[in-house]
Scaffold this active site. Structure first.
Site, PDB file in Angstrom:
ATOM      1  N   CYS A  90      36.188  32.250  46.154  1.00  0.00           N
ATOM      2  CA  CYS A  90      36.712  32.286  44.840  1.00  0.00           C
ATOM      3  C   CYS A  90      35.641  32.215  43.985  1.00  0.00           C
ATOM      4  O   CYS A  90      34.691  31.464  44.210  1.00  0.00           O
ATOM      5  CB  CYS A  90      37.725  30.690  44.945  1.00  0.00           C
ATOM      6  SG  CYS A  90      37.960  30.214  43.239  1.00  0.00           S
ATOM      7  N   CYS A 135      37.008  38.460  40.145  1.00  0.00           N
ATOM      8  CA  CYS A 135      37.541  37.220  40.686  1.00  0.00           C
ATOM      9  C   CYS A 135      38.253  38.095  42.067  1.00  0.00           C
ATOM     10  O   CYS A 135      38.632  38.931  41.710  1.00  0.00           O
ATOM     11  CB  CYS A 135      38.611  37.280  39.741  1.00  0.00           C
ATOM     12  SG  CYS A 135      40.029  36.000  40.327  1.00  0.00           S
TER      13      CYS A 135
END
EC number: 5.1.1.3
Length: 276
Positions: free
Chosen positions: A78, A191
């Site tokens: 992440c 992302c």
């Protein structure tokens, strides 16, 4: 907590939701004999609009959960959690091999021809000190200009599972088009959720007659770095007759994570809802 230090122990991977599955895909491809555990912290997602303190607390809690289940190494799959919390995770567990994901600014700077690189990421990633230091360092070394675009709400839409939804298409147009107008010829998918809408991004590029734009996804590099750390620690599992296992855990809805495994990776591992 005592860390399991055996080559046969599993690797722990976590994200705020399903985005980290894009990294898990590369890890499975490169190390098919390794056992894997994946945690989707969907009950506390998204991280991108949370405070740094909140994200640090969640990252540490999920790390403890994975260690309690025997993880020999950790992949923070992440971008937001890497920027906000990987320093705290490493400080608490200095003996644990930990790999994070960072927006691919360095490969993007090498790939750009115009000198302008668009960076799609969450607002939290783009405001993080770690990211801003990386941007300054690479800009100074390469003269590349990084155009930052927070993709507000995109992670939430991807988490819903319909990657062809009109809402996603509208967001991609809204966020990508301004970067193209500013002359970006390279886009960083900052992302881990964003590789799952790569085809939608490519449609935006095509609509703007910009099929020459290079997309940068760092999942493959993350998997390679994981292998280097495991090898250095003598923790790589030998290839052999072992049938690798994969288990999923979520702080949200187990059925939703199971569906994401099926839809995004064509896998059907056991998935369990946990309170972390």
């Amino acid at each position: 907590m005592q860390i399991a230090r055996a080559p046969g122990s599993p690797i722990g991977v976590f994200d705020s939701g399903v985005g980290g599955l894009s990294v898990l895909r590369h890890i499975r491809a490169q190390y098919p004999h390794e056992d894997l555990m994946y945690v989707a912290d969907s009950g506390h997602a998204p991280y991108g609009d949370k405070t740094e303190e909140y994200v640090v607390a969640r990252a540490l809690a999920v790390t403890e959960f994975l260690l309690s289940h025997g993880a020999k190494a950790l992949v923070v799959a992440c971008n937001t959690a890497t920027v906000a919390a990987i320093k705290a995770v490493r400080a608490r567990h200095p003996e644990l091999p930990v790999v994070g994901v960072e927006p691919g600014l360095k490969p993007a700077a090498a790939a750009t021809r115009s000198g302008k690189v668009g960076v799609l990421a969450t607002a939290r990633t783009l405001k993080g000190d770690k990211f801003l230091q990386l941007r300054e360092q690479i800009s100074a070394a390469t003269q590349a200009e990084f155009l930052l675009q927070p993709a507000v709400g995109l992670v939430n839409e991807i988490e819903k599972g319909d990657l062809e939804a009109p809402a996603i298409a509208a967001m991609l147009e809204k966020y990508v088009a301004p970067l193209l107008e500013q002359g970006a010829d390279t886009l960083v998918l900052g992302c881990t959720h964003y590789p799952f809408v790569r085809s939608g991004i490519e449609r935006v590029l095509h609509a703007h007659q910009r099929d020459d734009v290079t997309l940068i996804d760092t999942g493959d590099a993350v998997a390679r770095q994981l292998g280097r750390l495991l090898e250095a620690a003598d923790l790589l599992r030998p290839a052999g007759d072992h049938a690798a296992t994969l288990r999923g855990y979520t702080t949200g809805d187990a059925a939703a994570l199971a569906q994401a495994f099926a839809d995004l990776l064509d896998l059907k591992p056991p998935v369990e809802k946990v309170d972390v």
